[in-house]
Write an enzyme that holds these catalytic residues in place. Structure first.
Site, short mmCIF file in Angstrom:
data_model
loop_
_atom_site.label_atom_id
_atom_site.label_comp_id
_atom_site.label_asym_id
_atom_site.label_seq_id
_atom_site.Cartn_x
_atom_site.Cartn_y
_atom_site.Cartn_z
N GLU A 109 -6.72 -7.71 -0.77
CA GLU A 109 -7.04 -8.13 0.81
C GLU A 109 -8.16 -7.47 0.77
O GLU A 109 -8.74 -6.59 0.44
CB GLU A 109 -6.16 -7.02 1.39
CG GLU A 109 -4.59 -7.33 1.85
CD GLU A 109 -4.07 -6.27 2.65
OE1 GLU A 109 -4.65 -5.59 3.41
OE2 GLU A 109 -2.85 -6.05 2.51
N GLU A 111 0.88 -1.08 0.25
CA GLU A 111 0.15 -0.01 0.26
C GLU A 111 0.80 1.37 0.03
O GLU A 111 0.68 2.27 1.01
CB GLU A 111 -0.92 0.08 1.26
CG GLU A 111 -2.02 -0.99 1.17
CD GLU A 111 -2.97 -1.11 2.19
OE1 GLU A 111 -2.85 -0.45 3.32
OE2 GLU A 111 -4.18 -1.69 2.08
C1 GAL Z 1 -4.34 -3.14 5.23
C2 GAL Z 1 -2.86 -3.48 5.13
C3 GAL Z 1 -2.85 -4.76 5.98
C4 GAL Z 1 -3.55 -4.59 7.35
C5 GAL Z 1 -4.91 -4.20 6.99
C6 GAL Z 1 -5.89 -4.20 8.35
O1 GAL Z 1 -4.65 -1.72 4.81
O2 GAL Z 1 -2.43 -3.67 3.98
O3 GAL Z 1 -1.46 -4.84 6.26
O4 GAL Z 1 -2.96 -3.44 8.12
O5 GAL Z 1 -5.27 -3.20 6.24
O6 GAL Z 1 -7.16 -3.96 7.88
#
Ligand code: GAL
Length: 681
Positions: free
Chosen positions: A327, A151
């Site tokens: 994710e 990110e």
């Molecule tokens: C994302 C991040 C992950 C984790 C996740 C939690 O933005 O890439 O590493 O922190 O959020 O929701």
């Protein structure tokens, strides 16, 4: 070539952080992953301090073992470079690589994302660890995909950044006169007489210069992209056949220009966490997925996205541009102040909403819930409760479901309606004091997407440079900045027969955020056949009655007709009888202008009418309200995804083979919160 390399169907899995667990746990992880039919995991995202415990001394033994175990279990790996979280020794050794806030405070180590992307020491260290990983794992059979960083989005305001910002500005403007002109330097005595006087926008006494702020946002995006490209190029050189990507952060703060970045990745990867617990979560999911597909298409046209190293596009074996939900949260929606558990079935519906819109699978943060650390209560496919849990059982059933859906990977989403997406307009609107604090770029674009979604239309997002001619209807919500070139492309689209709806606060300023004078919306006046003399920002509670029975809110304008005809007018008050919605024939097309914000239902009805007139058909008119219908198709086959977001059973009279059961049906019966995917007759 399948994408990512070697994966048989849709990707399923998530971030796997074995470094947080003793080695005895790893074989159990692999066994449980197999039970859930996980086929791809992202490894090593934040593992830098374990991979390089001391400067230049690497410890790969544990990762060797993890990758071997995964490979033996038939699970492929998206191997991450850990550069989003430099180890403590790095920060102590290179204090100048710690980021400085706009207030001039240098941050300390102790979290993640604590680095300055313009600091030479950071860039060197990042390249070195990426090169060491490439060297070690270039031939590892588990390696399917490179996942660079995490990110990208950290900003810094230090002296390294000042140097890089100045050189970016020199390349953009060439000389200071042009910069001063673009930034309206004569306002508040900000005329620069030497490049060294320019700094990143630090804390100031009062309002900053919006054009400077906008350029800084553009610079940050380009600077981070350069950092990504450095790593990508060395990974690509080591493993030409392994695709390289990075995961985009989405939300109300968008640090990079995703459309532009998408030309530089082999696969668009997004992280999506809806910010609403109610039905808004489903609409935000559709919005994010449509953006991702549109960025991937933009990237495919302008750069490499979806291409293999040999140059073939992913269309060889699969439908549409390559993108993947990298994710999402398995069993959680995070809203300010509270974590909401997802209701049973919701994780599956959100995942399918992404797959329906072209995602090559569904990936999660994370595989196993952490037992310590800053995100200890974040949900996971394997929760703290362990495998004997509802959440893990849903994870297992989602894996089985995705397995049965792999054929849909061939299909692509086809939309005849497009909504403009423009990160510069968003950044510019965040950089200045707007006539109304209620005016919010993301809210405007989301409202248009939501209205079209509720009218049953698939939506593409288009960015300047995308081909507009294939769309029956184009909507420009709050397209605040429009360059001359973009304005003329929009005019050409309408002249050639396109249907266009422009909503208020579009076409106001040029690409430097300087207002186009002579009446709003300067860039589109002739096309719309109107001239706006005045804005009337409204109190949040005010409703202005309109002649068609709906009401306007948030915003109203004094619109003068210069060729357009009024379609709906304001009733009563200051604007009584004046046009709220106008129509203007232009060449072979039609350009509509909406000068106020409609509530969701009338906005949906308006867009449904315009889409119908333009010749765009909704996906599945038989789907009841609350049942989302999305189609992927090839020239021969189409698959209809039906997602019941309501809490009652629903029936949809459509026929085909239900991929979940294998049975032929003439009517799809969806339980409350249930889904179906149909290979249509
Ligand atoms: C994302 C991040 C992950 C984790 C996740 C939690 O933005 O890439 O590493 O922190 O959020 O929701």
């Amino acid at each position: 070539m399948r994408w990512p390399k070697g994966l048989p169907g849709l990707c399923y899995g998530g971030d796997y952080n074995p470094e947080q667990w003793p080695a005895e746990v790893w074989p159990t992880d692999v066994e449980l992953m197999r039970r859930a039919r996980v086929n791809l995991v992202t490894v090593g995202v934040f593992a830098w301090s374990r991979l390089e415990p001391q400067p230049g001394r690497y410890d790969f033994d544990w990762l060797d073992r993890v990758l071997d175990l995964l490979h033996d279990g038939g699970i492929r790996v998206a191997l991450a470079t850990p550069t989003a979280s430099p180890p403590p020794w790095f920060s102590l050794r290179h204090p100048d690589a710690l980021p400085v806030t706009a207030d001039g405070v240098r941050l300390s180590h102790g979290s993640r994302d604590t680095y300055c992307a313009s600091a030479p020491a950071y860039r060197t260290a990042a390249r070195e660890i990426a090169a060491a990983l490439a060297d070690r794992y270039r031939d590892h059979p588990a390696l399917a995909l490179w996942h660079v960083h995490n990110e990208y989005g950290s900003t810094c305001h230090c002296e390294h950044v000042a140097v890089a910002f100045r050189s970016w500005l020199r390349a953009r403007y060439g000389d200071l006169d042009r910069l001063n002109e673009a930034w309206t330097g004569s306002f508040w005595s900000q005329h620069y007489s030497g490049w060294e006087q320019i700094r990143p926008p630090r804390a100031t006494r009062y309002l900053g210069n919006p054009s400077q702020l906008l350029d800084f946002r553009r610079f940050v995006s380009d600077e981070l992209l350069e950092a990504y490209v450095e790593q990508r190029d060395l990974l690509r050189a080591a493993t030409p056949d392994v695709p390289v990507t990075t995961n985009y952060v989405l939300g109300g703060w968008v640090p990079v220009d995703h459309a532009r970045w998408s030309a530089e990745v082999d696969l668009v990867a997004i992280d999506h966490y809806p910010a609403e617990a109610g039905p808004g979560a489903e609409e935000q999911t559709g919005f994010a997925a449509d953006l991702a597909r549109s960025w991937a298409r933009h990237g495919q046209r302008t750069g490499r996205a979806g291409r293999t190293a040999s140059g073939a596009t992913n269309r060889d074996t699969s439908g549409g541009p390559a993108w993947l939900l990298m994710e999402s949260a398995p069993n959680l929606i995070l809203t300010p102040g509270r974590m909401h558990a997802k209701e049973p079935g919701r994780m599956t519906r959100h995942s399918l909403a992404h797959v329906a819109r072209g995602s090559r699978g569904a990936m999660f943060f994370q595989w196993r819930a952490s037992r310590g650390g800053a995100e200890v209560f974040h949900s996971a496919l394997l929760p703290h409760a362990g495998p004997d849990s509802r959440a893990f059982r849903e994870a297992v059933s989602l894996g089985a479901l995705l397995d049965r859906l792999s054929e849909v990977d061939a299909g692509t989403v086809r939309a005849s309606v497009a909504v403009a997406w423009d990160v510069s307009s968003w950044w510019a609107m965040q950089a200045t004091v707007l006539p109304s604090a209620q005016l919010d770029y993301l809210a405007e674009v989301s409202a248009a997407h939501r209205a079209l979604g509720r009218a049953g239309h698939p939506v593409d997002f288009v960015t300047d440079g995308d081909d507009l001619f294939g769309y029956a209807l184009l909507v420009l919500p709050a397209l605040y900045l429009v360059s001359d070139r973009y304005a003329s492309r929009i005019r050409d689209y309408v002249a050639a027969g396109g249907h266009l709806l422009v909503s208020y606060f579009s076409g106001i300023a040029d690409e430097h955020a300087r207002v186009r004078v002579g009446g709003y919306p300067g860039a589109l006046r002739d096309l719309l056949g109107i001239r706006v003399e005045e804005f009337h920002p409204l109190d949040p509670a005010t409703r202005l009655p309109l002649s068609d029975g709906s009401t306007g809110r948030l915003w109203a304008e004094t619109v003068r007709l210069t060729g357009a005809t009024p379609s709906v007018s304001y009733l009563g008050g200051l604007l009584d009888g004046q046009p709220a919605l106008t129509r203007h024939g232009y060449g072979d097309g039609v350009a509509w202008y909406l000068s106020t914000r409609l509530d969701d239902d009338p906005y949906r009805d308006l867009l449904a009418r315009l889409a119908e007139t333009a010749g765009a058909a909704p996906t599945c008119p038989a789907a009841p309200a609350g049942v989302e219908a999305v189609r992927r198709s090839t020239a021969e086959t189409s698959w209809l995804f039906l997602l019941n977001h309501t809490d009652s059973p629903q029936a949809v009279p459509v026929s085909g083979v239900d991929l979940l059961t294998g049975a032929h049906v003439d009517i799809v019966r969806l339980p409350a919160g249930g889904c179906a995917v149909l290979r249509e007759d």
